[in-house]
Design an enzyme around this catalytic site. Structure first.
Site, PDB file in Angstrom:
ATOM      1  CG  ASP A 166      -1.964   0.963   1.312  1.00  0.00           C
ATOM      2  OD1 ASP A 166      -2.375   1.430   0.237  1.00  0.00           O
ATOM      3  OD2 ASP A 166      -2.435   1.274   2.428  1.00  0.00           O
ATOM      4  CG  HIS A 167      -0.370   4.829   0.121  1.00  0.00           C
ATOM      5  ND1 HIS A 167      -0.807   5.792  -0.749  1.00  0.00           N
ATOM      6  CD2 HIS A 167      -1.471   4.433   0.827  1.00  0.00           C
ATOM      7  CE1 HIS A 167      -2.116   5.976  -0.590  1.00  0.00           C
ATOM      8  NE2 HIS A 167      -2.539   5.167   0.352  1.00  0.00           N
ATOM      9  N   GLY A 201      -8.967   5.646   1.136  1.00  0.00           N
ATOM     10  CA  GLY A 201      -9.631   6.494   2.135  1.00  0.00           C
ATOM     11  C   GLY A 201     -11.105   6.174   2.272  1.00  0.00           C
ATOM     12  CB  ALA A 202     -13.035   3.481   1.068  1.00  0.00           C
ATOM     13  CB  ILE A 232     -11.512  -0.598   4.705  1.00  0.00           C
ATOM     14  CG1 ILE A 232     -12.583  -0.141   3.696  1.00  0.00           C
ATOM     15  CG2 ILE A 232     -11.991  -0.427   6.149  1.00  0.00           C
ATOM     16  CD1 ILE A 232     -13.868  -0.941   3.719  1.00  0.00           C
TER      17      ILE A 232
HETATM   18  P1  13P Z   1      -8.882   4.814   5.476  1.00  0.00           P
HETATM   19  O1  13P Z   1      -7.992   5.661   6.308  1.00  0.00           O
HETATM   20  O2  13P Z   1     -10.134   5.543   5.092  1.00  0.00           O
HETATM   21  O3  13P Z   1      -9.180   3.494   6.097  1.00  0.00           O
HETATM   22  O4  13P Z   1      -8.116   4.524   4.088  1.00  0.00           O
HETATM   23  C1  13P Z   1      -7.175   3.489   4.004  1.00  0.00           C
HETATM   24  C2  13P Z   1      -6.363   3.547   2.759  1.00  0.00           C
HETATM   25  O5  13P Z   1      -6.658   4.231   1.811  1.00  0.00           O
HETATM   26  C3  13P Z   1      -5.168   2.690   2.727  1.00  0.00           C
HETATM   27  O6  13P Z   1      -4.426   2.895   1.568  1.00  0.00           O
HETATM   28  O1  G3H Z   2      -3.286   4.833   3.555  1.00  0.00           O
HETATM   29  C1  G3H Z   2      -2.516   4.490   4.438  1.00  0.00           C
HETATM   30  C2  G3H Z   2      -2.859   3.358   5.336  1.00  0.00           C
HETATM   31  O2  G3H Z   2      -3.957   3.662   6.140  1.00  0.00           O
HETATM   32  C3  G3H Z   2      -1.646   2.910   6.088  1.00  0.00           C
HETATM   33  O3  G3H Z   2      -1.277   3.819   7.066  1.00  0.00           O
HETATM   34  O4  G3H Z   2       1.164   4.296   6.783  1.00  0.00           O
HETATM   35  O5  G3H Z   2       0.017   4.530   9.024  1.00  0.00           O
HETATM   36  O6  G3H Z   2       0.449   2.263   8.045  1.00  0.00           O
HETATM   37  P1  G3H Z   2       0.184   3.733   7.783  1.00  0.00           P
HETATM   38 ZN    ZN Z   3      -4.531   4.883   0.808  1.00  0.00          ZN
END
Ligand code: 13P
Ligand code: G3H
Ligand code: ZN
Length: 325
Positions: free
Chosen positions: A94-95, A227-228, A270
């Protein structure tokens, strides 16, 4: 020694998204950092026969250790199979914020990576994303890119203001980079404080017009919604009742997510809802049992509530329950 996701029993997201697109639902991408979160996600998705994307951020990787994470994911697959389940399971970065991080994840058994160049100037985003795609596709690993910026403060994702995705850029971006899916910005944001609402004000609707424009320009192409979280009021209230302080938190209403899931949105991220459930349940337990100090006693009920939350999401929000029969 590098390991392929295929040896770990994982799948990439290609087939998952094809089916989600055809079936008018979205696959849940749920973040995990520890064993209880992972158990809750897997047992929930096995129970409701749902495909799932296990999502790991750079911060999660640092917290849990990359080798540990790889074996946790492998263990999760094994656990699902021992429960008699064949649900497809993807392990996704993720990211991802650099080429090197994506390469390291691919070498460590991830089946899918996100390269988030959304904060970069357009041409740099194209260049970085294409570089990751060229490497990932050699190993059949799928890649998510992003156009447009989500607001939110998180460890590795930080922006004060959101910038909506420009639909006129999506075709060029997808064709030049070769990405397998695209995250877009239509008004969601990360964390538990998604909207600054004045008293009595309602959450503004997501920009479905932008989503529709993107769909038109990329027919049949999987879109991702970050961000869901809905920032479940029941758990925000529980946190506050048991000594926490979360004020003016607001998330994306579930009916808007249901609408998105029926469109080309094939993956819905999520994380925050899971954090809220876990924190609320632990706060409640410790407040009601002040002399307890066995972590299993307070993590157990938190894990159970988390599992039920994921079941609800799959059944009533994402529509992915029963899609992995
Ligand atoms: P939330 O913060 O809304 O759960 O979004 C999570 C997200 O986008 C993880 O990449
Ligand atoms: O979008 C980001 C995720 O909610 C992960 O967050 O970098 O704090 O692990 P984090
Ligand atoms: Zn995200």
């Amino acid at each position: 020694m590098p390991v392929s996701f295929k040896e770990l029993g994982l799948v990439n997201t290609r087939e998952m998204f094809k089916k989600a697109m055809e079936g008018g639902y979205a696959v849940g991408a749920f973040n995990f950092n520890n064993m209880e979160q992972l158990q809750a996600i897997i047992t929930a998705c096995v129970e409701v026969k749902s495909p799932v994307i296990l999502q790991v951020s750079k911060g999660a990787r640092q917290y849990a250790n990359q080798t540990m994470l790889r074996y946790m994911a492998q263990g999760a697959v094994q656990m699902a199979r021992e429960m008699g389940s064949k649900i497809p399971i993807a392990l996704h970065l993720d990211h991802g914020d650099s080429y090197e991080l994506c390469v390291s994840c691919i070498e460590n058994g991830f089946s899918s990576v996100m390269i988030d160049g959304s904060h970069l100037p357009y041409e740099e985003n194209v260049k970085l994303t294409k570089k990751v795609v060229d490497y990932a596709h050699k190993f059949d690993v799928t890649v998510e890119g992003e156009l447009g910026v989500l607001a939110g403060i998180e460890e590795h994702v930080s922006s004060e203001k959101s910038h909506y995705t420009k639909p006129e850029e999506v075709q060029d971006f997808v064709s030049r980079t070769g990405v397998d899916s695209l995250a877009i910005s239509i008004g969601t944001s990360h964390g538990a404080y998604k909207f600054k609402l004045k008293p009595g004000e309602k959450v503004p609707p997501l920009r479905f017009d932008i989503l529709e424009e993107c769909e038109k320009r990329l027919p049949g192409f999987p879109i991702v919604l970050h961000g869901a979280s809905s920032v479940l009021p029941e758990y925000v209230d529980m946190i506050n009742r048991y000594g926490g302080k979360i004020e003016n938190a607001a998330g994306v209403p579930e009916e808007q997510l249901r609408r998105a899931a029926k469109s080309a949105v094939c993956k819905i991220n999520i994380d925050s809802d899971g954090r809220l459930v876990m924190t609320a349940m632990i706060r409640k337990y410790l407040s009601e049992h002040p002399s307890e100090f066995d972590p299993r006693k307070y993590l157990g009920p938190a894990r159970e509530a988390l599992k039920n939350m994921y079941i609800e999401k799959c059944k009533n929000v994402l529509g992915c329950a029963g899609k992995a029969e």
